[in-house]
Design a protein around this motif. Structure first.
Motif, short mmCIF file in Angstrom:
data_model
loop_
_atom_site.label_atom_id
_atom_site.label_comp_id
_atom_site.label_asym_id
_atom_site.label_seq_id
_atom_site.Cartn_x
_atom_site.Cartn_y
_atom_site.Cartn_z
N ALA A 50 0.81 -1.21 0.00
CA ALA A 50 0.00 0.00 0.00
C ALA A 50 0.84 1.26 0.00
O ALA A 50 0.28 2.37 0.01
CB ALA A 50 -0.93 0.00 1.21
N SER A 65 -7.61 2.53 8.21
CA SER A 65 -8.39 1.50 7.52
C SER A 65 -9.26 0.66 8.45
O SER A 65 -10.31 0.17 8.05
CB SER A 65 -7.46 0.57 6.73
OG SER A 65 -6.76 -0.30 7.61
N LEU A 102 -6.49 2.04 3.33
CA LEU A 102 -7.70 2.72 2.86
C LEU A 102 -8.57 3.06 4.06
O LEU A 102 -9.29 2.21 4.58
CB LEU A 102 -8.50 1.85 1.89
CG LEU A 102 -9.91 2.36 1.52
CD1 LEU A 102 -9.84 3.74 0.88
CD2 LEU A 102 -10.62 1.38 0.60
N SER A 155 -5.51 6.38 -0.84
CA SER A 155 -4.42 5.46 -1.20
C SER A 155 -3.15 6.25 -1.41
O SER A 155 -3.16 7.49 -1.48
CB SER A 155 -4.76 4.69 -2.48
OG SER A 155 -4.60 5.51 -3.62
#
Length: 504
Positions: free
Chosen positions: A213, A354, A365, A394
């Motif tokens: 990520a 996230s 995210l 992102s």
């Protein structure tokens, strides 16, 4: 819950009530005759009614010579009418040092994620802390999260395994800094769950997902346990810093103890009415961490934040894929900014994480992007506390946001541009990595400017400190219903504010 089930209940003034059941005693607890090896099991049963205390304690008398203690439990799940809560019961354990609120006896918690666990010197179930099984009174904690109208019938089986214990392993905790890039913007996800609470990913899988990520750092935040703090050996590196923390999961909301010292446990066994949260918020800060209420408008049972924000260092306004709960959190946070701007008081930075537990939930995210002097715990937490941060869906999203005065003075995210009330200020946003999005500038007077993000990603708007006490930016996707509802689209990125004018 009848008289034979209950031994005592204490509720000292200002303290959390504690219901203690009739204990489990092994024949050898008081003296000789214990086996040198093998195991013994005892069972306890009972029924808890609607209105049972949040936490119910089952004492277990543990004799000498125990190598491991293993616990399994079950409870009934009767059918209930639509709209009525069914049965759900959590579990954990405290050792002979006691189960007092904030005490030293914590040995593990799995909530409702497991039906059995064990604790021994050499090893323990994820969510639990390995270490000696010393003689004395241990306490199994049942947490009747919700209770159906017929009540909650439970059975707890306690097994003692005898034998010579091995040596307890010394935890290896992550370092407090990584190489980094000096003063730079660093990306992090600070709300993650693994198999050490109710997640399905291992730390190895989380570290791999974080690198994929594009993150520079993560924080391990398991529900009500620190067992994952020592589970990252070999997974950190110059490209990934791992901080330690906890999601303190109370019955009146969840709070991230963000970046606390490794191994530090923060208790969760209280409600807002118990007036205990301030004590544990101070404990979080004393151990180097930040107090960050999580998903304050989440609708799951016990998830909504009820403790207020006076003790908060930041607030998580964006949790996982953007939803109406997050929209409410952003709106409430903006109201706090307005009040702070008018009073000249402390303002509360926003962050996003996230809260990823399992596939297909996406690590990163969203992610919080922090301007820090180094890739270190101290520098990152200082950046978050100061509000020098923005949130992205992102690592593909890049953003800069500044305000420039008529005499060339400038300020960035989380900073103040000192300018006269009538001095013209140019607010400039540059964003890349989004498609089909619009951008807005939001002030204490509301949403003042909205336009599609142009090809080069740059938008400008002019105002004065007399017209806007602060400006922040939002980048949003098109509304899923084409705007028919009047609701804005999901967030792609958002910033903390730039303040304009002299401080009040």
């Amino acid at each position: 819950m009848n008289r034979r089930d209950v031994l005592r209940m204490t509720a000292a003034a200002g303290a959390v009530s504690m219901l203690t059941l009739e204990g489990v005693s092994f024949a050898h607890a008081a003296g000789g005759g214990r086996p040198a090896s093998g195991e013994e099991t005892r069972r306890a049963t009972g029924r808890l009614p609607v209105g049972a205390p949040d936490f119910v304690y089952l004492p277990v008398e543990v004799p000498r010579g125990v190598r491991e203690i293993a616990v399994s439990y079950s409870y009934d799940r009767p059918s209930v009418p639509t709209g009525t809560q069914g049965n759900a019961c959590d579990i954990g354990i405290f050792d002979e040092r006691g189960a007092a609120l904030g005490g030293a006896g914590f040995r593990g918690w799995s909530g409702g994620a497991r039906s059995e666990f064990f604790v021994g010197a050499e090893r323990a179930t994820p969510g639990y802390l390995a270490g000696p099984v010393r003689p004395g009174t241990w306490h199994i904690v049942l947490g009747p999260y919700t209770v159906a109208p017929p009540g909650l019938a439970y059975e707890v089986a306690v097994t003692l395994r005898y034998g010579t214990p091995g040596a307890a392993p010394k935890p290896v905790y992550p370092p407090q800094r990584a190489r980094g890039r000096g003063r730079a913007w660093y990306r992090g996800d600070n709300h993650l769950h693994s198999v050490h609470s109710d997640g399905l990913r291992t730390p190895t899988q989380i570290a791999a997902a974080a690198r994929a990520a594009g993150l520079d750092w993560i924080t391990t935040t398991e529900h009500n346990t620190t067992s994952a703090h020592g589970a990252w050996q070999g997974l950190w590196g110059d490209d990934l810093l791992v901080l330690t923390g906890e999601e303190v999961t109370t019955r009146n909301g969840h709070v991230l103890a963000l970046g606390t010292d490794p191994g530090v446990f923060i208790d969760w066994r209280y409600r807002a009415r118990d007036h205990a949260f301030g004590r544990f918020a101070r404990r979080i800060r004393q151990t180097g961490g930040l107090v960050v209420p999580a998903h304050p408008y989440a609708t799951c049972v016990g998830c909504g934040w009820k403790f207020g924000l006076d003790e908060a260092d930041a607030v998580e306004v964006w949790n996982g894929p953007y939803t109406p709960d997050d929209e409410m959190a952003v709106a409430a946070w903006d109201n706090i900014l307005v009040a702070a701007a008018r009073s000249g008081g402390r303002w509360l930075p926003a962050m996003g994480n996230s809260d990823a537990h399992r596939e297909p939930q996406v690590v990163g995210l969203p992610q919080t992007v922090v301007l820090a002097d180094a890739l270190s715990r101290e520098a990152l937490l200082a950046g978050i506390r100061a509000g020098r941060s923005w949130i992205a869906e992102s690592s593909a999203v890049e953003l800069s946001f500044t305000a420039v005065g008529g005499r060339g003075a400038h300020a960035g995210i989380g900073e103040r541009l000192r300018a006269a009330p009538d001095e013209q200020v140019t607010v400039r946003l540059k964003v890349t990595g989004t498609t089909g999005c619009s951008a807005s500038f939001v002030t204490d007077q509301g949403r003042m400017f909205t336009a599609p993000v142009p090809t080069d990603g740059t938008l400008e708007w002019r105002t004065t400190p007399g017209q806007a006490a602060y400006v922040r930016a939002e980048v949003r996707h098109p509304a899923s219903d084409g705007g028919a509802s009047g609701l804005p689209g999901a967030m792609a990125a958002m910033t903390n504010p730039v303040f304009l004018g002299a401080a009040s």
